[in-house]
Design a protein around this motif. Structure first.
Motif, PDB file in Angstrom:
ATOM      1  N   HIS A 946       8.999  12.367  33.940  1.00 63.58           N
ATOM      2  CA  HIS A 946       9.653  11.561  32.916  1.00 63.58           C
ATOM      3  C   HIS A 946       9.560  12.276  31.576  1.00 63.58           C
ATOM      4  O   HIS A 946       8.623  13.024  31.311  1.00 63.58           O
ATOM      5  N   GLY A 947      10.540  12.035  30.734  1.00 60.40           N
ATOM      6  CA  GLY A 947      10.524  12.567  29.381  1.00 60.40           C
ATOM      7  C   GLY A 947      10.940  11.495  28.402  1.00 60.40           C
ATOM      8  O   GLY A 947      11.543  10.483  28.764  1.00 60.40           O
ATOM      9  N   ALA A 948      10.631  11.721  27.164  1.00 59.03           N
ATOM     10  CA  ALA A 948      10.970  10.728  26.149  1.00 59.03           C
ATOM     11  C   ALA A 948      12.467  10.664  25.932  1.00 59.03           C
ATOM     12  O   ALA A 948      13.153  11.690  25.944  1.00 59.03           O
ATOM     13  N   ALA A 955      18.085  12.481  34.121  1.00 64.18           N
ATOM     14  CA  ALA A 955      19.133  12.069  33.174  1.00 64.18           C
ATOM     15  C   ALA A 955      20.202  13.144  33.039  1.00 64.18           C
ATOM     16  O   ALA A 955      21.398  12.841  32.956  1.00 64.18           O
ATOM     17  N   VAL A 956      19.780  14.412  33.036  1.00 60.35           N
ATOM     18  CA  VAL A 956      20.743  15.510  32.950  1.00 60.35           C
ATOM     19  C   VAL A 956      21.664  15.505  34.168  1.00 60.35           C
ATOM     20  O   VAL A 956      22.888  15.665  34.060  1.00 60.35           O
ATOM     21  N   CYS A 991      14.070   6.829  34.292  1.00 61.63           N
ATOM     22  CA  CYS A 991      14.366   8.186  33.819  1.00 61.63           C
ATOM     23  C   CYS A 991      15.616   8.232  32.942  1.00 61.63           C
ATOM     24  O   CYS A 991      15.724   9.049  32.030  1.00 61.63           O
ATOM     25  N   LEU A 992      16.565   7.363  33.218  1.00 59.84           N
ATOM     26  CA  LEU A 992      17.812   7.362  32.439  1.00 59.84           C
ATOM     27  C   LEU A 992      17.599   6.835  31.033  1.00 59.84           C
ATOM     28  O   LEU A 992      18.363   7.155  30.125  1.00 59.84           O
ATOM     29  N   GLY A 993      16.572   6.029  30.847  1.00 58.44           N
ATOM     30  CA  GLY A 993      16.237   5.541  29.521  1.00 58.44           C
ATOM     31  C   GLY A 993      17.364   4.748  28.884  1.00 58.44           C
ATOM     32  O   GLY A 993      18.054   3.952  29.535  1.00 58.44           O
ATOM     33  N   ALA A 997      22.830   2.299  30.768  1.00 57.05           N
ATOM     34  CA  ALA A 997      24.027   1.459  30.810  1.00 57.05           C
ATOM     35  C   ALA A 997      25.295   2.288  30.655  1.00 57.05           C
ATOM     36  O   ALA A 997      26.304   2.039  31.333  1.00 57.05           O
ATOM     37  N   ALA A 998      25.251   3.275  29.777  1.00 58.39           N
ATOM     38  CA  ALA A 998      26.431   4.117  29.572  1.00 58.39           C
ATOM     39  C   ALA A 998      26.744   4.927  30.825  1.00 58.39           C
ATOM     40  O   ALA A 998      27.915   5.073  31.210  1.00 58.39           O
ATOM     41  N   ILE A 999      25.716   5.460  31.464  1.00 55.61           N
ATOM     42  CA  ILE A 999      25.927   6.232  32.697  1.00 55.61           C
ATOM     43  C   ILE A 999      26.460   5.327  33.799  1.00 55.61           C
ATOM     44  O   ILE A 999      27.339   5.714  34.578  1.00 55.61           O
TER      45      ILE A 999
END
Length: 1057
Positions: A946-948, A955-956, A991-993, A997-999
């Motif tokens: 996970h990343g901030a 996410a990428v 992970c999507l943070g 919602a946009a994705i």
């Protein structure tokens, strides 16, 4: 407006619709917009702004943003609001809630405006791309929608060029945007800072001044010095935003791109439809006025990054004019003696006006082909008239190095792959070159730099009574008389047929023949006309000069039939040409010295081994006397393939001497021709066995010299790669004994030893890589090595032989994959090519792997070696970095390309996309085939960490759903997400943070699209099916579940909107 983009997807090959009725309906609906082209977009107007303000169906914040967009883009207000709505529906990477926040924040709304500008530029490009596609395929019988395309082109035909020409004129005259015309986003914002005294020693540290937070992201540009008193400098620093320069530059790049595409459309149009003489005159004057692209209104913005785009405009300008002269028809009419049927023969006034314009050209290289074509046309139509004007025009073309220019032109157009435009350009230049060679004397066309040749830059066009080269028997390879070298003044022209004089024409011919259809056309023409003249000319110096003939013949191989013709041509040579500085003692000379007869046999290659050539006693040779040497053409029949074998034997004998460089220069064209022939028709390899069998020894010896000729070595390896496709076991056995490939001194029995590369020797290739290629920055041997190993792997060698390849694969995984991106490179794109080839090798290994065989073997197999290396070493981290490039980087590279090809293109963007796709596939296979383990590998850890703020690989990967150029890229990214959602203990939703919602909206948009690639839809549904079991949070997101309190105190879920 978005429908234009959608229809562009119909045409661009991204999705082939089965219902031709739908294609027909779309074309009928939008053909008018295609005809309007860029003029569909209108400038702002007060009436349009009033209509926007009065429109109650659009929210006020969107109206305000739409009006700002209108100001920034110089676009009609209503169209700007429509553009904004389409962008929010199709490309906006956020949600409705996030949009409200963006509209309320000035900085975020400005960033959104810049993204809308990019979207707008792509919309404009899409219209032109659609028209290009129609012109490409409307006459292609193989295309499924040819009839529909042809109907649409019929509607466009009458007005298309006129409208597009007007748009081109408007573009190159348009001034760059400024803050006065396009608003504050084009205004350099300044922030004055109080005058600060600084010592002279601290002056150069002025950039360390602390800036206000609002300017912390601003690019530092300049400081203005106010006063200098004593040892102190009082300055007022002014920080300027870099936004102005970036946006103006972005606008200018788009402007040049649109100009180029408009000219490309005009060029294709005139390739199908005849240009009127009056139109040619108008276009010539227009192109002259704007300097064939070099006199742009905004030429002060041209730099090294935009110069290729300006050149591209010049290339298409020149091609349009040459195509408009209809040289091909002129050539046919001249051969049939019906010149009066050509359209320019019937319009003398236009020809006179064109003469006056042509006499003013000649100051830039783009003029060269236009001048040559016009000189040919005028001379052909009026051969009896005084030719001073024609000579001056043609001489200027030669002085501008017309053939060097044509070579650059074709190479530039072919840099992104062979498409219809490149093919049409080749046909256009082919017609010009063929007519020039047929009509003019060849010695006037090459560069005139030889000391032995007259420095005469006037084009020599033979008069009616003069003999041209096509009648020159000496140059035809047939007995003749030396006097035919004389020109009209009686000057005896020496046989300046060497590469200094013919190389320009030969280079152009080779670039022309790169079009696959032209070699077949060449072999069907007479040898005394067109490009056949070049072939006969270079034969006149063979084998004294090997390279010119072999270079031309290599270009003449395009299919199996042409490969066989080239083989037969070289197998039956009837003349042997050699150069003597002094007359040999063993020949008898004719009285006039033009004929020699051998008194004794001559062994041509004393060190040629058993395969040799011998000129018999009594052989007659024709002599051309030079003040420095004798050029002798012996009437001797032989096979050039035998001669090539002798040349290789000679190189093997002198490999350790100072003559190795000279002999390598003769052998490399031979190896390159063999490679081209057998790669085109592998059945000919049996006939070339004497040559191909010596390549192994050549490879072994050349890699051991002090300064190895890497270009010759690369050619040898390329040949072996082709042979390996047919007989991998034999090639592997023979090449292993050369010591070229990496190897291990002792058998390796376990994976630990293999991963540590214990006892591994890098072989001849490893030495070349470290000692030659990396210091020089050229990697021809590396690319050839990777292709060879990949071919051997695909050949599915036996288990024992595959074990022998393990050191090669380990060398790639340990020494190349982790560090190739850090090497020095001289050529753009080679780094990406090497990365792609490495991943192709790994992909081939993993794809040929059977899961049952993976764990049954006691010794490390190639698949297990790849899996272990990628999972536990830094090789896997490199693959992670490739996948982590992200959709924005790829889109930026694609936007920077001068061409807008689809997935089938060959530009840097397509290569990058292919590399990322291979990285996805390789990673997916590694996870699928990796043995179960309680220990999480570094690869899995990097994939799932996970990343901030959504800053992680998951996410990428998910954001690749925004990619539009190649549907396979988002599909493979989703496939990897599905694999990770199945096996990895992590929450994709987490992970999507904040982007979740946009994705989700982007996924659903592609699911709902009527023209989306069906395979993407299937992969999305498969991903969601897996998520039902393993990713509950993600499923709640997609279902948009809303939690409510039940009547009995329990939680109830309902589907949201």
């Amino acid at each position: 407006m978005r429908a234009v983009e959608n229809s562009g997807q119909f045409y661009s090959g991204g999705q082939l619709l089965e219902n031709w009725n739908q294609i027909e309906a779309e074309l009928n609906k939008y053909w008018q917009r295609l005809l309007e082209g860029l003029s569909y977009y209108k400038p702002p107007s007060p009436s349009s702004a009033e209509r926007v303000k009065a429109n109650k169906d659009v929210a006020s914040p969107l109206k305000e943003l739409g009006l700002r967009v209108s100001k920034f883009l110089g676009l009609d207000e209503e169209q700007s609001v429509q553009l904004l709505q389409c962008y929010l529906q199709e490309d906006y990477r956020g949600t409705r809630d996030s949009l409200k926040t963006v509209l309320q924040d000035e900085r975020q709304s400005q960033a959104l405006t810049l993204k809308i500008a990019d979207y707008y530029y792509e919309e404009r490009t899409c219209i032109l791309r659609c028209v290009l596609h129609l012109l490409t395929y409307f006459q292609d019988e193989r295309h499924p929608y040819r009839a529909e395309y042809a109907d649409c082109v019929d509607k466009l035909e009458k007005e298309l060029v006129l409208k597009y020409r007007q748009q081109f004129e408007e573009l190159y005259r348009t001034e760059a945007p400024t803050w006065e015309t396009h608003g504050s986003l084009m205004c350099p914002v300044t922030w004055p800072i109080t005058q600060t005294p600084l010592s002279r020693s601290n002056f150069f540290h002025v950039q360390l001044l602390v800036l206000p937070e609002s300017l912390s992201q601003t690019r530092y540009l300049s400081y203005h010095i106010c006063t200098a008193i004593g040892h102190q400098i009082f300055i007022t620093p002014v920080i300027e935003f870099g936004r102005t320069e970036r946006q103006v530059s972005r606008w200018f790049v788009q402007c040049l791109r649109e100009q180029s595409m408009l000219l490309e459309i005009m060029f294709l149009y005139y390739a199908y439809f005849e240009m009127a003489p009056s139109d040619l005159l108008v276009l010539t004057r227009m192109f002259k006025e704007q300097g064939f692209g070099s006199r742009q209104t905004n030429r002060h913005l041209v730099d090294e990054t935009t110069a290729p785009s300006v050149d591209r405009i010049g290339y298409f300008s020149a091609l349009i004019l040459v195509e408009g002269m209809d040289i091909e028809s002129l050539h046919k009419y001249a051969l049939d003696d019906r010149r009066e049927l050509h359209q320019f023969a019937q319009d003398g006034l236009i020809c006179q006006d064109m003469d006056r314009v042509m006499l003013t050209l000649g100051d830039i290289p783009h003029h060269a082909p236009v001048l040559l074509a016009w000189a040919l046309l005028r001379h052909t139509l009026n051969p009896e008239e005084p030719s001073s004007v024609v000579r001056k025009i043609g001489g200027t073309a030669i002085q501008l190095n017309v053939f060097q220019y044509l070579t650059r032109l074709l190479r530039a157009l072919a840099s992104g792959g062979n498409d219809c435009t490149t093919s049409t350009a080749c046909m256009c230049v082919y017609g010009l070159l063929s007519f020039a060679l047929t009509s003019l004397e060849l010695h006037t066309l090459g560069n005139q730099q030889g000391d032995s040749c007259r420095q005469n830059y006037q084009l020599h066009i033979p008069g009616p009574q003069q003999k041209t080269l096509k009648n020159d028997k000496v140059l035809r390879g047939q007995p003749g008389v030396q006097s035919e070298f004389q020109d009209s003044q009686g000057y005896t022209e020496k046989p300046c047929l060497e590469k200094n004089q013919k190389s320009d024409v030969i280079d152009t011919a080779c670039e022309v023949l790169a079009d696959p259809s032209l070699p077949e056309l060449f072999w069907g023409t007479e040898p005394t006309s067109g490009l056949g003249i070049i072939l006969d000319s270079v034969c006149g110096m063979f084998p004294h000069l090997l390279s010119p003939l072999l270079q031309l013949l290599r270009a003449l191989v395009s299919g199996k039939s042409t490969a066989k013709k080239v083989y037969s041509f070289l197998d039956k040579m009837s003349f042997y040409n050699e150069l003597h500085k002094h007359k040999p003692h063993d020949v008898l000379s004719h009285e006039d010295g033009t004929l020699w007869r051998r008194q004794t046999p001559k062994l041509l290659y004393p060190l040629g081994g058993q395969t040799n050539l011998r000129i018999p006693q009594g052989t007659v040779g024709q002599v051309v006397l030079d003040d420095r040497a004798y050029l002798v053409r012996w009437e001797y029949s032989y096979s050039s393939w035998t001669l090539f074998t002798c040349e290789i034997e000679m190189l093997l004998h002198v490999v350790s001497t100072a003559d190795v460089i000279q002999h390598c220069q003769r052998v490399k064209p031979i190896i390159d021709l063999v490679h081209k022939v057998i790669s085109t028709d592998l059945s000919i390899a049996d006939c070339l066995l004497p040559i191909t069998s010596r390549i192994y020894m050549l490879l072994q010896r050349l890699t051991t010299v002090i300064s190895p000729p890497v270009n010759v070595i690369a050619s040898c390896v390329n040949c072996l790669t082709v042979l390996a496709a047919r007989n991998p076991a034999k090639v592997w056995t023979d090449v292993r004994h050369t010591g070229f490939l990496p190897f291990v001194a002792h058998p390796v029995s376990n994976m630990t030893q293999m991963i540590s590369a214990e006892g591994m020797n890098a072989g001849g290739y490893g030495s070349l890589l470290m000692n030659s290629e990396q210091p020089q920055g050229e990697y021809g041997v590396t690319t050839a090595f990777l292709r060879l190993v990949t071919t051997l792997v695909k050949g599915q060698l036996g288990s024992t032989q595959s074990q022998g390849l393990a050191p090669c694969v380990m060398f790639v995984l340990k020494e190349m994959l982790p560090s190739y991106h850090k090497w020095r490179y001289n050529s753009h794109g080679v780094r990406e090519l090497i990365g792609c080839l490495i991943l192709e090798l790994i992909h081939a290994i993993l794809n040929l792997c059977q899961e049952t065989e993976l764990h049954s073997s006691h010794t490390p197999s190639l698949p297990s070696l790849c899996i272990c290396s990628l999972a536990y070493t830094e090789a896997g981290q490199t693959v992670i970095s490739i996948m982590g490039l992200g959709v924005d980087t790829i889109d930026t590279v694609m936007a920077a390309q001068p061409r807008s090809d689809g997935p089938e293109g060959q530009g840097q963007g397509q290569l990058l996309i292919k590399t990322v796709k291979l990285a996805f596939s390789v990673t997916n296979n590694v996870i699928r085939l990796k043995p179960p383990s309680n220990v999480v590998s570094p690869l899995e850890q990097a994939l799932t960490q996970h990343g901030a703020h959504g800053n992680n690989l998951i996410a990428v990967l998910a954001k690749y759903i925004y990619h539009r150029h190649d549907p396979a890229l988002p599909r493979l990214a989703i496939q990897l997400l599905k694999r990770l959602a199945t096996v990895a203990p992590m929450s994709v939703y987490a992970c999507l943070g904040s982007d979740a919602a946009a994705i989700r909206d982007a996924f659903l948009t592609r699911l709902q699209s009527k023209i989306e690639d069906m395979r993407i839809k299937v992969m999305i549904l498969e991903f969601l099916t897996v998520a039902v079991e393993t990713q509950p949070g993600l499923i709640e997101l997609f279902l948009n579940l809303e939690v409510k309190d039940g009547s009995n105190g329990s939680k109830e879920f309902s589907l949201g909107m």
